[in-house]
Design an enzyme around this catalytic site. Structure first.
Site, short mmCIF file in Angstrom:
data_model
loop_
_atom_site.label_atom_id
_atom_site.label_comp_id
_atom_site.label_asym_id
_atom_site.label_seq_id
_atom_site.Cartn_x
_atom_site.Cartn_y
_atom_site.Cartn_z
N LEU A 165 135.93 -7.59 -12.95
CA LEU A 165 135.88 -8.77 -13.84
C LEU A 165 136.43 -10.04 -13.19
O LEU A 165 137.28 -9.98 -12.31
CB LEU A 165 136.71 -8.49 -15.10
CG LEU A 165 136.39 -7.21 -15.87
CD1 LEU A 165 137.31 -7.10 -17.09
CD2 LEU A 165 134.93 -7.19 -16.32
N TRP A 167 138.25 -14.11 -13.84
CA TRP A 167 139.43 -14.57 -14.59
C TRP A 167 139.10 -15.64 -15.64
O TRP A 167 139.98 -16.06 -16.36
CB TRP A 167 140.49 -15.13 -13.64
CG TRP A 167 139.95 -16.02 -12.56
CD1 TRP A 167 139.73 -15.66 -11.26
CD2 TRP A 167 139.54 -17.39 -12.67
NE1 TRP A 167 139.20 -16.73 -10.56
CE2 TRP A 167 139.07 -17.81 -11.40
CE3 TRP A 167 139.50 -18.31 -13.72
CZ2 TRP A 167 138.58 -19.09 -11.15
CZ3 TRP A 167 139.01 -19.60 -13.48
CH2 TRP A 167 138.56 -19.97 -12.20
N LYS A 191 138.43 -3.05 -13.54
CA LYS A 191 139.34 -3.72 -12.60
C LYS A 191 139.33 -5.20 -12.97
O LYS A 191 138.41 -5.94 -12.62
CB LYS A 191 138.83 -3.53 -11.17
CG LYS A 191 139.89 -3.57 -10.09
CD LYS A 191 140.66 -4.86 -9.98
CE LYS A 191 139.95 -5.90 -9.13
NZ LYS A 191 140.64 -7.22 -9.17
N SER A 245 132.05 -14.19 -8.18
CA SER A 245 131.37 -15.10 -7.26
C SER A 245 130.22 -14.41 -6.54
O SER A 245 130.20 -13.18 -6.38
CB SER A 245 132.38 -15.60 -6.23
OG SER A 245 132.87 -14.51 -5.48
N TYR A 255 128.72 -2.16 -0.41
CA TYR A 255 129.53 -0.97 -0.74
C TYR A 255 128.61 0.16 -1.26
O TYR A 255 128.77 1.32 -0.89
CB TYR A 255 130.56 -1.26 -1.83
CG TYR A 255 131.57 -2.34 -1.54
CD1 TYR A 255 131.91 -2.71 -0.25
CD2 TYR A 255 132.21 -3.00 -2.60
CE1 TYR A 255 132.85 -3.71 -0.02
CE2 TYR A 255 133.15 -4.00 -2.36
CZ TYR A 255 133.46 -4.35 -1.07
OH TYR A 255 134.39 -5.33 -0.85
N CYS A 302 130.62 -20.10 -15.75
CA CYS A 302 129.51 -19.89 -14.80
C CYS A 302 128.28 -20.71 -15.16
O CYS A 302 127.52 -21.10 -14.29
CB CYS A 302 129.18 -18.41 -14.71
SG CYS A 302 128.88 -17.68 -16.30
N LYS A 352 140.77 -26.00 -4.22
CA LYS A 352 139.32 -25.92 -3.92
C LYS A 352 138.56 -27.02 -4.65
O LYS A 352 137.68 -27.67 -4.10
CB LYS A 352 138.78 -24.55 -4.35
CG LYS A 352 138.83 -23.54 -3.22
CD LYS A 352 138.64 -22.12 -3.67
CE LYS A 352 137.32 -21.74 -4.26
NZ LYS A 352 137.26 -20.32 -4.63
P1 NAD Z 1 135.68 -13.49 -7.52
O1 NAD Z 1 134.36 -13.07 -7.01
O2 NAD Z 1 136.64 -14.08 -6.57
O3 NAD Z 1 136.44 -12.25 -8.17
C1 NAD Z 1 135.81 -11.45 -9.15
C2 NAD Z 1 136.39 -10.06 -9.10
O4 NAD Z 1 136.05 -9.46 -7.84
C3 NAD Z 1 137.91 -10.01 -9.21
O5 NAD Z 1 138.26 -8.92 -10.03
C4 NAD Z 1 138.36 -9.79 -7.78
O6 NAD Z 1 139.59 -9.12 -7.65
C5 NAD Z 1 137.23 -8.92 -7.24
N1 NAD Z 1 137.11 -8.99 -5.79
C6 NAD Z 1 137.42 -10.04 -4.98
N2 NAD Z 1 137.19 -9.72 -3.69
C7 NAD Z 1 136.72 -8.44 -3.67
C8 NAD Z 1 136.30 -7.56 -2.65
N3 NAD Z 1 136.33 -7.90 -1.37
N4 NAD Z 1 135.85 -6.33 -3.01
C9 NAD Z 1 135.82 -5.96 -4.30
N5 NAD Z 1 136.23 -6.75 -5.32
C10 NAD Z 1 136.67 -7.98 -5.02
O7 NAD Z 1 135.35 -14.43 -8.75
P2 NAD Z 1 136.37 -15.22 -9.68
O8 NAD Z 1 136.94 -16.33 -8.85
O9 NAD Z 1 137.30 -14.30 -10.38
O10 NAD Z 1 135.41 -15.81 -10.82
C11 NAD Z 1 134.72 -16.96 -10.65
C12 NAD Z 1 133.26 -16.68 -10.31
O11 NAD Z 1 132.69 -15.85 -11.31
C13 NAD Z 1 132.41 -17.93 -10.30
O12 NAD Z 1 131.54 -17.91 -9.20
C14 NAD Z 1 131.62 -17.83 -11.60
O13 NAD Z 1 130.41 -18.52 -11.60
C15 NAD Z 1 131.43 -16.36 -11.72
N6 NAD Z 1 131.13 -15.99 -13.10
C16 NAD Z 1 129.87 -15.58 -13.40
C17 NAD Z 1 129.54 -15.23 -14.70
C18 NAD Z 1 128.15 -14.74 -15.02
O14 NAD Z 1 127.99 -14.11 -16.06
N7 NAD Z 1 127.16 -14.98 -14.20
C19 NAD Z 1 130.50 -15.29 -15.72
C20 NAD Z 1 131.78 -15.72 -15.39
C21 NAD Z 1 132.08 -16.05 -14.07
#
Ligand code: NAD
Length: 495
Positions: A165, A167, A191, A245, A255, A302, A352
């Site tokens: 998920l 944040w 997670k 992201s 993975y 998003c 950022k």
């Molecule tokens: P993020 O990708 O940094 O993190 C998301 C999740 O991935 C977190 O739980 C994080 O711990 C985990 N993660 C990070 N690195 C990882 C790795 N190497 N391996 C496995 N898991 C890992 O995203 P964020 O900063 O928490 O959220 C912001 C992003 O989410 C923005 O890009 C936003 O657009 C997107 N978002 C999309 C939607 C949608 O429905 N399309 C909704 C909300 C947010």
């Protein structure tokens, strides 16, 4: 008599018991390593809790308990109406505890408490209820066949689902995943994002109280590479559902390819555009809607419309009106009842956003308002004009309260500019011409197109992205159930 005393959210925050243990196999436990990490209030900087820094060993324990629970049939083997009843109780408990959950979400994520109370918490409850309610009204299929055979087409739960998920909407995103995953009979390992672990753990406790059997819902807290990656690579996890992201989303495909080829569904970033055509109508009203579309939730959304493509005939009026409406978006204490925008989620994220704003200045966009930080990690609502397609702020997701306005000379150019990024999550179109509305809604390459309003649709409509915004399925609506079920053919020879 009505009590008019304003609710003291600070007093509620001071009285909260912040969770500090992971949920594995129906029990709240520390990480196997005993390690923890801090979770902070981004506005005050105060440490709220030390939560378990889970790693591969904890993910293994959680996945094993989810598998045992699934195989036992304690949840997967229930009549759909029994799962519906439990999920309905969970939705009721969420609403009964809404003030506690709203304040916890507000201090952990920096979201305005009024938004959490009005939107995040009720939508979390209604999402879980909606998917539970749907389950006992869905039928499987019978294939056309000769009289000497019966071809059944049935949907079955996948087994163990990993949900990773973001944040920005911690509880709502958890509900978007666990609602359909649990309703269809799966076990889940969640997670949460490391910035916002608390409400996921609290929701886990409420699920146990509602009657979700031990092991069916697990919550492992921790960092992406330490807890997210082992979940993505786990050989006994059947599917990953991810929101976050695009950069991290791609990794989940790797993975899966390098482990057990689990199903992967990705909801990722966006750079959504609002297209304002010459005949769009009331520009003042559109500016108000679009201020909401970019500034709501601090722009950490998003589908935030971070680009506006305006026809030359309405461009100047729209830029001026946007600046007026930006001034309404007061920033400050997320627990303040009048606050519309709280802080950004972390100092790192603020950095950022500020760097991208600097790139806009450097590349020649004009700052109309904002473009500076406020107190306590807040960032002022920012409008750029004269943005062109080559600029970084046109192409890169900022995920902050920053909108860029770009001028188009024709309808065709406006649609082309709207489509000119790697993303395709959502788009908005303003026109009074019904033929243009239909034609251009189809021409916009995005998973959701809203016309004459900024909207993501409702729980009943599928949500997800084209291009680099999405992969492998949709959240919301009955369509979400496809992510969590496998299609099986049962062919019975009657001869
Ligand atoms: P993020 O990708 O940094 O993190 C998301 C999740 O991935 C977190 O739980 C994080 O711990 C985990 N993660 C990070 N690195 C990882 C790795 N190497 N391996 C496995 N898991 C890992 O995203 P964020 O900063 O928490 O959220 C912001 C992003 O989410 C923005 O890009 C936003 O657009 C997107 N978002 C999309 C939607 C949608 O429905 N399309 C909704 C909300 C947010």
């Amino acid at each position: 008599m009505k009590d008019d005393t304003p609710t003291d959210y600070h007093a509620i925050a001071r009285g909260l018991a912040y969770p500090a243990q992971a949920l594995i196999d129906g029990s709240f436990v520390p990480a196997d390593s005993g390690r923890t990490f801090e979770t902070r209030d981004p506005y005050t900087g105060a440490v709220l809790s030390q939560v378990p820094r889970c790693d591969a060993r904890d993910v293994d324990r959680a996945a094993a308990s989810a598998r045992r629970a699934f195989e036992s049939g304690a949840w997967s083997g229930l009549h759909p109406s029994e799962r519906k009843a439990v999920l309905g109780r969970l939705a009721d408990l969420i609403m009964e505890n809404r003030e506690e959950l709203a304040v916890m979400e507000a201090v952990d994520a920096g979201k305005p408490v009024t938004d959490c109370l009005a939107i995040d918490i009720p939508e979390t409850a209604s999402c879980i209820r909606w998917h539970g309610e749907a389950q006992d009204k869905l039928y499987d299929q019978l294939a056309p066949s000769a009289p000497d055979a019966v071809g059944l087409i049935v949907r079955e739960p996948l087994g163990v689902v990993g949900a990773v998920l973001p944040w920005n909407f911690p509880l709502m995103m958890m509900a978007w995943k666990i609602g359909p995953a649990l309703a269809t009979g799966n076990s889940v390992v969640v997670k949460p994002a490391e910035q916002t672990s608390l409400t996921a753990l609290r929701l886990g406790a409420l699920a146990l109280e509602a009657g979700v059997p031990p092991g069916v819902l697990n919550v492992v807290t921790g960092f992406g590479p330490e807890a997210g990656e082992p979940l993505g690579r786990h050989m006994d996890v059947d599917a990953i559902t991810f929101t976050g992201s695009t950069e991290v989303g791609r990794r989940f495909l790797e993975y899966a390819a390098q482990s057990n080829m689990k199903e992967v569904c990705l909801e990722m970033g966006g750079k959504s555009a609002a297209v304002v055509l010459e005949d769009a109508g009331d520009i003042e009203h559109i500016a108000e809607l679009q201020a909401n579309a970019i500034f709501w939730n601090m722009g950490e959304n998003c589908t935030a419309n971070s680009r506006i493509i305006a026809h030359a005939a309405v461009y100047d009026d729209l830029v001026a009106a946007l600046a007026r409406h930006a001034a309404d978006w007061t920033v400050g204490d997320p627990l303040g009842p009048a606050t519309k925008n709280g802080p950004l989620v972390s100092a790192e994220h603020l950095g950022k956003v500020a760097a991208l704003v600097e790139s806009g200045r450097r590349e020649g966009a004009r700052v109309v308002c904002g473009a500076e930080a406020g107190e306590g990690l807040c960032y002022k609502p920012t409008v750029f004009a004269e943005v062109t397609r080559e600029m970084e702020i046109f192409q890169t997701e900022i995920f902050g309260p920053v909108v860029g306005v770009t001028k188009a000379e024709s309808d065709a150019q406006a649609i082309e500019l709207a489509n000119a990024t790697a993303y395709g999550l959502a788009a908005t179109l303003y026109t009074r011409d019904v033929a243009k509305a239909h034609r251009y809604a189809r021409a916009l390459r995005a998973g959701t197109v809203s016309v004459n309003a900024y909207s993501e649709g409702e729980i009943s409509t599928p949500f997800g992205g084209y291009k680099a915004s999405g992969f492998g399925g949709r959240d919301n609506g009955i369509h979400a159930h496809e992510q969590y079920t496998e299609l099986k053919t049962i062919w019975i020879d009657l001869s």
